[in-house]
Scaffold this active site. Structure first.
Site, PDB file in Angstrom:
ATOM      1  N   GLY A  11       0.834  -1.206   0.000  1.00  0.00           N
ATOM      2  CA  GLY A  11       0.000   0.000   0.000  1.00  0.00           C
ATOM      3  C   GLY A  11       0.866   1.252   0.000  1.00  0.00           C
ATOM      4  N   ARG A  72       0.853  -4.977  -5.075  1.00  0.00           N
ATOM      5  CA  ARG A  72       0.967  -6.143  -4.183  1.00  0.00           C
ATOM      6  C   ARG A  72       1.217  -7.327  -5.118  1.00  0.00           C
ATOM      7  NH1 ARG A  72      -0.646  -4.239   0.808  1.00  0.00           N
ATOM      8  NH2 ARG A  72      -2.322  -2.705   0.833  1.00  0.00           N
ATOM      9  N   ASP A 103       4.854  -4.674   6.067  1.00  0.00           N
ATOM     10  CA  ASP A 103       5.275  -6.034   6.434  1.00  0.00           C
ATOM     11  C   ASP A 103       5.377  -6.994   5.240  1.00  0.00           C
ATOM     12  OD1 ASP A 103       2.525  -5.968   6.241  1.00  0.00           O
ATOM     13  OD2 ASP A 103       2.135  -6.911   8.175  1.00  0.00           O
ATOM     14  N   THR A 126       4.245   2.697   5.643  1.00  0.00           N
ATOM     15  CA  THR A 126       2.870   2.191   5.717  1.00  0.00           C
ATOM     16  C   THR A 126       2.080   3.074   6.659  1.00  0.00           C
ATOM     17  OG1 THR A 126       1.461   0.421   6.599  1.00  0.00           O
ATOM     18  CG2 THR A 126       3.706   0.462   7.408  1.00  0.00           C
ATOM     19  N   ASP A 128      -0.155   2.103   8.464  1.00  0.00           N
ATOM     20  CA  ASP A 128      -0.617   1.288   9.596  1.00  0.00           C
ATOM     21  C   ASP A 128       0.256   1.386  10.852  1.00  0.00           C
ATOM     22  OD1 ASP A 128      -2.625   0.444   7.961  1.00  0.00           O
ATOM     23  OD2 ASP A 128      -1.809  -1.565   7.607  1.00  0.00           O
ATOM     24  N   ASP A 130       2.629  -0.489  11.763  1.00  0.00           N
ATOM     25  CA  ASP A 130       2.687  -1.808  12.409  1.00  0.00           C
ATOM     26  C   ASP A 130       4.031  -2.519  12.243  1.00  0.00           C
ATOM     27  OD1 ASP A 130       2.341  -2.170   9.735  1.00  0.00           O
ATOM     28  OD2 ASP A 130       0.779  -3.688   9.896  1.00  0.00           O
ATOM     29  N   ARG A 172      -5.954  -3.064   9.128  1.00  0.00           N
ATOM     30  CA  ARG A 172      -6.470  -4.445   9.085  1.00  0.00           C
ATOM     31  C   ARG A 172      -6.137  -5.165  10.384  1.00  0.00           C
ATOM     32  NH1 ARG A 172      -5.489  -6.184   3.404  1.00  0.00           N
ATOM     33  NH2 ARG A 172      -3.406  -5.555   4.022  1.00  0.00           N
TER      34      ARG A 172
HETATM   35  O1  F6P Z   1      -1.507  -1.569   4.743  1.00  0.00           O
HETATM   36  C1  F6P Z   1      -2.091  -0.353   4.467  1.00  0.00           C
HETATM   37  C2  F6P Z   1      -3.571  -0.507   4.213  1.00  0.00           C
HETATM   38  O2  F6P Z   1      -4.081   0.771   3.873  1.00  0.00           O
HETATM   39  C3  F6P Z   1      -4.379  -1.125   5.358  1.00  0.00           C
HETATM   40  O3  F6P Z   1      -4.691  -0.227   6.391  1.00  0.00           O
HETATM   41  C4  F6P Z   1      -5.586  -1.639   4.617  1.00  0.00           C
HETATM   42  O4  F6P Z   1      -6.189  -2.696   5.325  1.00  0.00           O
HETATM   43  C5  F6P Z   1      -5.005  -2.107   3.314  1.00  0.00           C
HETATM   44  O5  F6P Z   1      -3.802  -1.378   3.127  1.00  0.00           O
HETATM   45  C6  F6P Z   1      -5.881  -1.933   2.105  1.00  0.00           C
HETATM   46  O6  F6P Z   1      -5.225  -2.460   1.004  1.00  0.00           O
HETATM   47  P1  F6P Z   1      -5.649  -2.223  -0.510  1.00  0.00           P
HETATM   48  O7  F6P Z   1      -5.310  -0.807  -0.878  1.00  0.00           O
HETATM   49  O8  F6P Z   1      -4.831  -3.198  -1.280  1.00  0.00           O
HETATM   50  O9  F6P Z   1      -7.120  -2.456  -0.582  1.00  0.00           O
END
Ligand code: F6P
Length: 324
Positions: A11, A72, A103, A126, A128, A130, A172
């Site tokens: 992300g 991803r 991660d 990120t 997050d 995390d 998440r």
């Molecule tokens: O890891 C960052 C994040 O924004 C999370 O908070 C979220 O759950 C996820 O990515 C969403 O991913 P995507 O943009 O692939 O839907």
């Protein structure tokens, strides 16, 4: 070290461009040839790798997203994918990688480095927050600012109508954005993936607020909360507590965009600078991170360990005390 490539993966997060700029310019300053890999690990597999000069990163500090694009990439999780990526790195004579991401990005980097001996330094990027080894990850501060700007607006209309709002924020597995946003926006309650809060407990809290003349209430729900998302929680609450007219807002991907805060621009610059200096010093499989107000290295393996300690205990206590 002669040739370094930089990529962003997973992300996107505001501040990634500041980090890319710092990586490229620090490398060039030291006489290293710099390359950018497009679309994260996908670009390593498709050989979408381009040389970068000092001007290729001009005027990007203030931009959200990432000029290198991101993805991803499932193929990079396979042995075949990693093998192709390695062949492409060899073709371009690249001897080290700087990976910017979360991660998933670090898990891929660790395996790649262990299998092929490619030198890797990670930059925690990120929203997050995390990862172990950096008090703040890149993009987290901007995301919180974006969230509270949105909640402030919702508070105006919630108060005008005497409504109860459930606002879902990203994370998440991480309640970091939810916790900090709840303090900064004065939310009445916050539901975190790391803490079990029953619907009954939440109702008790909201009922107390209503009894003490709260005209509106805001509940922040982290998307990874175990009892469900904001819509699920709102429905369950309404079944037994119908004091307020109830609305739900999912903030979604707007939390990932926007111009980075000064904090994230400076953090990205510091981490990018430190990442290249770490490679020059012979380091590998390390993540550069912010510890207090200093930059330190943490092994990528450690960065990937449990992270629930990142919810500051005083903030956790304050969510109960300051929302009465
Ligand atoms: O890891 C960052 C994040 O924004 C999370 O908070 C979220 O759950 C996820 O990515 C969403 O991913 P995507 O943009 O692939 O839907």
């Amino acid at each position: 070290i002669k040739n370094i490539a930089v990529l962003t993966s997973g992300g996107d997060a505001p501040g990634m461009n500041a980090a890319i700029r710092a990586v490229v310019r620090t490398g060039i300053y030291h006489g290293i040839n710099m390359f950018g890999v497009m679309q994260g690990y996908q670009g390593l597999i498709t050989n979408n790798i381009k040389p970068m000069d000092a001007r290729s990163v001009s005027n990007i500090l203030h931009l959200g997203g990432t000029i290198l694009k991101t993805a991803r990439c499932l193929e990079f999780k396979t042995d075949e994918g990693q093998q192709i990526a390695y062949q492409n790195l060899k073709k371009n004579n690249i001897d080290a990688l700087v990976v910017i991401g979360g991660d998933g990005t670090f898990t891929g980097a660790k395996r790649f480095s262990e299998t092929f001996g490619v030198k890797v330094i990670g930059i925690p990027g990120t929203i997050d927050n995390d990862l172990v080894g950096s008090d703040f990850t890149l993009g987290y501060d901007t995301a919180i600012n974006t969230v509270i700007e949105a909640i402030d607006k919702i508070r105006d209309t919630a108060d005008a109508h005497d409504r109860l709002f459930f606002i879902e924020v990203m994370g998440r597995d991480s309640g970091c954005i939810a916790l900090r946003s709840s303090i900064a926006s004065g939310a009445e309650a916050v539901l975190l993936p790391e803490r079990a809060t029953s619907v009954e407990e939440l109702i008790k809290k909201l009922a107390l607020g209503a009894a003490t003349k709260k005209s509106s209430s805001i509940v922040i729900v982290a998307e990874g909360h175990k009892q469900g998302g904001a819509y699920d929680i709102a429905k369950k609450v309404k079944e037994t507590f119908d004091h307020y007219d109830t609305k739900v807002t999912i903030l979604g991907h707007l939390q990932r965009g926007g111009s980075p805060s000064s904090f994230d621009r400076i953090l990205g610059s510091r981490l990018g600078f430190a990442a290249v200096n770490a490679l020059i010093a012979g380091e590998t499989e390390q993540m550069v991170g912010l510890h207090g107000n200093a930059i330190k290295l943490t092994s990528i393996s450690e960065a990937l360990t449990a992270h629930s300690f990142k919810l500051e205990p005083d903030l956790m206590e304050m969510t109960e005390v300051l929302s009465i």
